[in-house]
Scaffold this motif. Structure first.
Motif, PDB file in Angstrom:
ATOM      1  N   ALA A 289       3.141   6.618  -7.497  1.00 40.22           N
ATOM      2  CA  ALA A 289       4.514   6.221  -7.800  1.00 40.22           C
ATOM      3  C   ALA A 289       5.379   7.401  -8.206  1.00 40.22           C
ATOM      4  O   ALA A 289       6.603   7.297  -8.229  1.00 40.22           O
ATOM      5  N   GLU A 290       4.751   8.565  -8.568  1.00 42.41           N
ATOM      6  CA  GLU A 290       5.523   9.718  -9.005  1.00 42.41           C
ATOM      7  C   GLU A 290       5.687  10.764  -7.917  1.00 42.41           C
ATOM      8  O   GLU A 290       6.308  11.791  -8.147  1.00 42.41           O
ATOM      9  N   ARG A 291       5.139  10.550  -6.746  1.00 50.99           N
ATOM     10  CA  ARG A 291       5.260  11.541  -5.685  1.00 50.99           C
ATOM     11  C   ARG A 291       6.661  11.524  -5.108  1.00 50.99           C
ATOM     12  O   ARG A 291       7.345  10.501  -5.120  1.00 50.99           O
ATOM     13  N   PRO A 292       7.108  12.654  -4.564  1.00 54.08           N
ATOM     14  CA  PRO A 292       8.449  12.715  -4.010  1.00 54.08           C
ATOM     15  C   PRO A 292       8.618  11.671  -2.913  1.00 54.08           C
ATOM     16  O   PRO A 292       7.780  11.528  -2.039  1.00 54.08           O
ATOM     17  N   GLY A 293       9.748  10.950  -2.968  1.00 52.95           N
ATOM     18  CA  GLY A 293      10.057   9.964  -1.948  1.00 52.95           C
ATOM     19  C   GLY A 293       9.444   8.610  -2.228  1.00 52.95           C
ATOM     20  O   GLY A 293       9.836   7.620  -1.607  1.00 52.95           O
ATOM     21  N   ARG A 294       8.471   8.533  -3.148  1.00 55.64           N
ATOM     22  CA  ARG A 294       7.819   7.254  -3.411  1.00 55.64           C
ATOM     23  C   ARG A 294       8.763   6.309  -4.131  1.00 55.64           C
ATOM     24  O   ARG A 294       8.718   5.095  -3.924  1.00 55.64           O
ATOM     25  N   GLY A 295       9.664   6.855  -4.977  1.00 54.79           N
ATOM     26  CA  GLY A 295      10.588   5.994  -5.698  1.00 54.79           C
ATOM     27  C   GLY A 295      11.515   5.240  -4.772  1.00 54.79           C
ATOM     28  O   GLY A 295      11.761   4.054  -4.939  1.00 54.79           O
ATOM     29  N   ALA A 296      12.047   5.949  -3.753  1.00 48.21           N
ATOM     30  CA  ALA A 296      12.941   5.295  -2.802  1.00 48.21           C
ATOM     31  C   ALA A 296      12.225   4.190  -2.052  1.00 48.21           C
ATOM     32  O   ALA A 296      12.790   3.130  -1.789  1.00 48.21           O
ATOM     33  N   LEU A 297      10.951   4.429  -1.719  1.00 49.36           N
ATOM     34  CA  LEU A 297      10.198   3.408  -1.001  1.00 49.36           C
ATOM     35  C   LEU A 297       9.922   2.218  -1.906  1.00 49.36           C
ATOM     36  O   LEU A 297       9.960   1.068  -1.470  1.00 49.36           O
ATOM     37  N   THR A 298       9.643   2.486  -3.197  1.00 51.36           N
ATOM     38  CA  THR A 298       9.389   1.390  -4.127  1.00 51.36           C
ATOM     39  C   THR A 298      10.632   0.531  -4.293  1.00 51.36           C
ATOM     40  O   THR A 298      10.565  -0.693  -4.314  1.00 51.36           O
ATOM     41  N   VAL A 299      11.794   1.180  -4.401  1.00 52.48           N
ATOM     42  CA  VAL A 299      13.043   0.437  -4.568  1.00 52.48           C
ATOM     43  C   VAL A 299      13.351  -0.376  -3.310  1.00 52.48           C
ATOM     44  O   VAL A 299      13.676  -1.563  -3.388  1.00 52.48           O
ATOM     45  N   GLY A 300      13.250   0.268  -2.149  1.00 52.42           N
ATOM     46  CA  GLY A 300      13.582  -0.430  -0.914  1.00 52.42           C
ATOM     47  C   GLY A 300      12.485  -1.343  -0.423  1.00 52.42           C
ATOM     48  O   GLY A 300      12.740  -2.240   0.391  1.00 52.42           O
ATOM     49  N   GLY A 301      11.243  -1.112  -0.908  1.00 54.60           N
ATOM     50  CA  GLY A 301      10.126  -1.903  -0.413  1.00 54.60           C
ATOM     51  C   GLY A 301      10.266  -3.376  -0.739  1.00 54.60           C
ATOM     52  O   GLY A 301       9.931  -4.239   0.083  1.00 54.60           O
ATOM     53  N   ALA A 302      10.737  -3.690  -1.943  1.00 56.51           N
ATOM     54  CA  ALA A 302      10.880  -5.097  -2.328  1.00 56.51           C
ATOM     55  C   ALA A 302      11.913  -5.783  -1.437  1.00 56.51           C
ATOM     56  O   ALA A 302      11.702  -6.911  -0.973  1.00 56.51           O
ATOM     57  N   ARG A 303      13.036  -5.098  -1.205  1.00 53.39           N
ATOM     58  CA  ARG A 303      14.060  -5.700  -0.345  1.00 53.39           C
ATOM     59  C   ARG A 303      13.589  -5.785   1.102  1.00 53.39           C
ATOM     60  O   ARG A 303      13.881  -6.766   1.801  1.00 53.39           O
ATOM     61  N   ALA A 304      12.869  -4.754   1.544  1.00 49.76           N
ATOM     62  CA  ALA A 304      12.335  -4.792   2.908  1.00 49.76           C
ATOM     63  C   ALA A 304      11.350  -5.946   3.071  1.00 49.76           C
ATOM     64  O   ALA A 304      11.359  -6.664   4.088  1.00 49.76           O
ATOM     65  N   GLY A 305      10.492  -6.141   2.052  1.00 48.07           N
ATOM     66  CA  GLY A 305       9.546  -7.248   2.108  1.00 48.07           C
ATOM     67  C   GLY A 305      10.247  -8.588   2.132  1.00 48.07           C
ATOM     68  O   GLY A 305       9.844  -9.503   2.867  1.00 48.07           O
ATOM     69  N   ALA A 306      11.310  -8.727   1.323  1.00 46.09           N
ATOM     70  CA  ALA A 306      12.056  -9.983   1.311  1.00 46.09           C
ATOM     71  C   ALA A 306      12.725 -10.241   2.662  1.00 46.09           C
ATOM     72  O   ALA A 306      12.752 -11.379   3.151  1.00 46.09           O
ATOM     73  N   LEU A 307      13.261  -9.173   3.269  1.00 47.12           N
ATOM     74  CA  LEU A 307      13.903  -9.324   4.581  1.00 47.12           C
ATOM     75  C   LEU A 307      12.887  -9.724   5.645  1.00 47.12           C
ATOM     76  O   LEU A 307      13.123 -10.642   6.448  1.00 47.12           O
ATOM     77  N   LEU A 308      11.741  -9.052   5.651  1.00 48.57           N
ATOM     78  CA  LEU A 308      10.695  -9.398   6.611  1.00 48.57           C
ATOM     79  C   LEU A 308      10.203 -10.823   6.396  1.00 48.57           C
ATOM     80  O   LEU A 308       9.950 -11.563   7.359  1.00 48.57           O
TER      81      LEU A 308
ATOM     82  N   VAL B 199      -4.375  -3.271  -9.468  1.00 49.81           N
ATOM     83  CA  VAL B 199      -4.733  -2.011 -10.104  1.00 49.81           C
ATOM     84  C   VAL B 199      -4.166  -0.861  -9.295  1.00 49.81           C
ATOM     85  O   VAL B 199      -4.351  -0.795  -8.079  1.00 49.81           O
ATOM     86  N   ALA B 200      -3.454   0.032  -9.933  1.00 47.24           N
ATOM     87  CA  ALA B 200      -2.866   1.161  -9.226  1.00 47.24           C
ATOM     88  C   ALA B 200      -3.959   2.106  -8.766  1.00 47.24           C
ATOM     89  O   ALA B 200      -4.957   2.302  -9.461  1.00 47.24           O
TER      90      ALA B 200
ATOM     91  N   ARG C 262       0.825  -1.211   0.000  1.00 48.12           N
ATOM     92  CA  ARG C 262       0.000   0.000   0.000  1.00 48.12           C
ATOM     93  C   ARG C 262       0.856   1.256   0.000  1.00 48.12           C
ATOM     94  O   ARG C 262       0.587   2.215  -0.743  1.00 48.12           O
ATOM     95  N   LEU C 263       1.893   1.270   0.821  1.00 47.85           N
ATOM     96  CA  LEU C 263       2.733   2.466   0.936  1.00 47.85           C
ATOM     97  C   LEU C 263       3.558   2.720  -0.322  1.00 47.85           C
ATOM     98  O   LEU C 263       3.856   3.874  -0.640  1.00 47.85           O
ATOM     99  N   SER C 264       3.936   1.651  -1.017  1.00 51.97           N
ATOM    100  CA  SER C 264       4.737   1.834  -2.228  1.00 51.97           C
ATOM    101  C   SER C 264       3.888   2.077  -3.462  1.00 51.97           C
ATOM    102  O   SER C 264       4.430   2.286  -4.553  1.00 51.97           O
ATOM    103  N   GLY C 265       2.546   2.034  -3.308  1.00 54.72           N
ATOM    104  CA  GLY C 265       1.667   2.351  -4.411  1.00 54.72           C
ATOM    105  C   GLY C 265       1.377   1.195  -5.323  1.00 54.72           C
ATOM    106  O   GLY C 265       0.789   1.384  -6.393  1.00 54.72           O
ATOM    107  N   THR C 266       1.744  -0.029  -4.943  1.00 53.67           N
ATOM    108  CA  THR C 266       1.468  -1.186  -5.784  1.00 53.67           C
ATOM    109  C   THR C 266       0.138  -1.824  -5.461  1.00 53.67           C
ATOM    110  O   THR C 266      -0.257  -2.792  -6.109  1.00 53.67           O
TER     111      THR C 266
END
Length: 375
Positions: free
Chosen positions: A149-168, A137-138, A110-114
């Motif tokens: 996905a285009e809001r400021p800071g959302r890109g960093a969360l999208t990039v790190g979100g996948a790795r954070a999810g894998a770690l969790l 659906v976005a 939800r936070l990463s916009g996916t």
């Protein structure tokens, strides 16, 4: 805070008969759930449901043994209560890890916009689910705002979100596997068989300390004690501050040290425990009609369950963020996730104070003398 919607046990019924009858029923539910768990085999869904029913019966037996301890053989009651607490804790851990992982991964999506914001959250800021919303659906951006996905800071969360999810997923799946192994080991132990034997005995005989034919007012007196302990604990909560949404108290305290955050959540967890004891005591008083707790108590209990789940999810995110040598983007995503779950803690507190101070329906106004007792 007596539930006037439930009829009391029939007058003339002795306290020993009412208490013993309730414990007999809960012991029967425990044994049936245990049998279903053993028959579930490789059916994980049936095994999980049976374990949930097993814990439910164990909680009610434990709560009844605690509240009405003076009416029972104290040595027997204390021993059984301790063993049931051990069993419930072992069986609950696997389910807790599974639910925590699902909660955190959903929040990351939800936070990463996916994933679209759930309908209930979009409407009033509280969590919820929308079974009809397609998961991939976005979300539609409001007029005048860029897509998520285009809001400021959302890109960093999208990039790190996948790795954070894998770690969790790695950490919580490992915890779930260990909890599953511990549960299997516990269910095959001599200690568990001793607990099962004690509950089987409870299904037919209850070691009572109260004389036969004691008036049912004895039960009401002990149930009132459980109610007063709950009211005292609620009075100590900062409900005035919790009545203001987004007051950031839960978030600020959640960013403190681990011990400080736990100390800040502890009074709310205690109220949740005492609320359960009060509900179980009311079930004993109103035994025989099959009615459940009042709407107000049920709503308050659900919000405190959400509070506990969000607090534990935030702690899991913070623990993952302390993993050595993780990428900055991963740490950032976990920090955003931690803040999101602490906001969920705050939202649950807000909902609890609303549910607690709600005036019960009735032509004569409040039928609960404690309905508005909390500040």
């Amino acid at each position: 805070m007596h539930n006037h919607d439930l009829p009391l046990a029939p007058r003339g019924t002795g306290a020993d008969q009412v208490l013993a009858g309730y414990l007999h029923r809960q012991a029967g539910d425990f044994l049936r759930s245990l049998r279903l768990h053993g028959e579930s085999g490789a059916d994980t869904q049936s095994a999980a449901e049976a374990a949930r029913s097993l814990r439910r019966a164990a909680r009610r037996i434990r709560g009844t043994l605690h509240t009405f301890r003076p009416l029972l053989d104290p040595a027997w009651g204390d021993q059984l209560r301790t063993e049931l607490a051990w069993l419930s804790g072992v069986l609950a851990e696997e389910h807790a890890c599974t639910a925590r992982l699902s909660r955190l991964l959903d929040a990351l999506a939800r936070l990463s916009g996916t994933r679209p914001v759930p309908a209930a959250r979009a409407a009033d800021g509280r969590s919820g689910t929308d079974a009809d919303a397609p998961e991939e659906v976005a979300p539609t951006a409001p007029a005048g705002h860029p897509p998520a996905a285009e809001r400021p800071g959302r890109g960093a969360l999208t990039v790190g979100g996948a790795r954070a999810g894998a770690l969790l997923e790695r950490q919580l799946t490992l915890g779930r596997t260990r909890a599953h192994s511990a549960a299997l080991q516990a269910l095959g132990s001599a200690r568990f068989h001793a607990v099962a034997d004690a509950v089987a005995l409870l299904a037919s005989e209850v070691p009572l300390a109260t004389p036969a034919g004691a008036p049912d007012a004895v039960l009401a007196a002990h149930a009132e004690g459980a109610e007063l302990r709950l009211l005292d604990a609620v009075t100590a909560l900062p409900l005035t501050r919790a009545s203001h949404p987004y007051n950031a108290e839960a978030l600020v305290n959640g960013l403190a040290t681990t011990s400080a955050g736990e100390a800040q959540d502890a009074p709310w967890h205690r109220v949740r425990h005492l609320l359960r004891l009060h509900r179980y005591a009311q079930e004993v008083l109103h035994a025989g009609d099959g009615a459940g707790p009042g709407r107000r108590l049920s709503a308050a209990g659900r919000t405190l369950d959400r509070h506990r789940d969000a607090a534990e999810a935030a702690a899991a995110a913070a623990s993952a963020a302390r993993t050595p040598r993780i990428a900055p983007a991963t740490a950032y995503a976990l920090g955003v996730l931690h803040a999101d779950q602490r906001h969920e803690v705050e939202a649950a507190r807000f909902d609890f104070q609303r549910a607690w101070q709600e005036t019960p329906p009735g032509p004569d106004g409040p039928r609960d003398e404690h309905a508005l007792a909390a500040p």
